[in-house]
Design an enzyme around this catalytic site. Structure first.
Site, PDB file in Angstrom:
ATOM      1  N   GLN A  45       0.483  -1.405   0.065  1.00  0.00           N
ATOM      2  CA  GLN A  45       0.088  -0.352   0.163  1.00  0.00           C
ATOM      3  C   GLN A  45       1.365   1.282   0.189  1.00  0.00           C
ATOM      4  OE1 GLN A  45      -3.571  -1.025  -0.497  1.00  0.00           O
ATOM      5  NE2 GLN A  45      -2.905  -2.521  -0.625  1.00  0.00           N
ATOM      6  N   GLY A  46      -0.142   2.602  -0.439  1.00  0.00           N
ATOM      7  CA  GLY A  46       1.226   3.286  -0.346  1.00  0.00           C
ATOM      8  C   GLY A  46       1.706   3.609  -1.844  1.00  0.00           C
ATOM      9  N   CYS A  47       1.470   2.513  -2.613  1.00  0.00           N
ATOM     10  CA  CYS A  47       2.285   3.036  -4.051  1.00  0.00           C
ATOM     11  C   CYS A  47       2.036   3.841  -5.312  1.00  0.00           C
ATOM     12  CB  CYS A  47       3.607   1.793  -4.457  1.00  0.00           C
ATOM     13  SG  CYS A  47       5.128   1.225  -3.532  1.00  0.00           S
ATOM     14  N   ALA A  48       2.399   4.238  -6.325  1.00  0.00           N
ATOM     15  CA  ALA A  48       1.145   5.505  -7.182  1.00  0.00           C
ATOM     16  C   ALA A  48       1.224   3.509  -8.320  1.00  0.00           C
ATOM     17  CB  ALA A  48       1.636   6.034  -7.911  1.00  0.00           C
ATOM     18  N   SER A  49       2.425   2.553  -8.445  1.00  0.00           N
ATOM     19  CA  SER A  49       2.095   1.756  -9.110  1.00  0.00           C
ATOM     20  C   SER A  49       1.715   0.621  -8.346  1.00  0.00           C
ATOM     21  CB  SER A  49       3.737   1.214  -9.611  1.00  0.00           C
ATOM     22  OG  SER A  49       3.993   1.970 -10.145  1.00  0.00           O
TER      23      SER A  49
END
Length: 141
Positions: A45-49
């Site tokens: 969680q917390g990744c754009a990809s």
């Protein structure tokens, strides 16, 4: 590939375009993850990809050793995962917790060359690996 080899190769590349190409090549060296490993539980969680990290714990020789696999739908991010795994995979939980991967990424010059979104994603991946190490230690005490 070891982190020392990555550092040496980075030192040979003067241009960031060449360094990005190298990072993408590193991403291509990642061990493939199975379909089962591309699960919601392994999603960071917390990744754009989209990013997945899975953990395997080797408990054969005393203190547990963490081995990680990673994948992403973005080529650059796969390369960042490869560097992160060179730093953290194959280490004991205590070694993972005492390491500072962000400092190594900064040393390699990524602080100035990653978008804020990618930097946040990198921190999320580091934190996920550290949480896995904390869980592993909690399970063994």
């Amino acid at each position: 590939m070891t982190i020392d080899e990555i550092r040496d190769n980075f030192a040979l590349l003067d241009e960031w375009d060449d360094r990005y190409r190298y990072v993408i090549e590193l991403g291509r060296t990642l061990d493939p993850m199975t379909e089962d490993e591309h699960s919601a539980a392994n999603k960071v969680q917390g990744c754009a990809s989209q990013v997945w990290l899975s953990r395997d714990i080797d408990r054969r020789n005393g203190e547990p050793v963490l081995n990680f696999k990673g994948d992403s739908d973005a080529h650059i991010v796969r390369g960042l995962i490869a560097i992160l795994l060179a730093l953290q995979s194959g280490k004991t939980a205590r070694e993972v917790l005492s390491a500072d991967p962000i400092a190594v990424f900064d040393e390699l010059g990524f602080r100035e060359h990653l978008t804020p979104q990618r930097s946040n994603g990198l921190r999320a991946m580091v934190e996920r690996i550290k949480n896995d190490a904390r869980e592993t230690l909690a399970e063994t005490t």
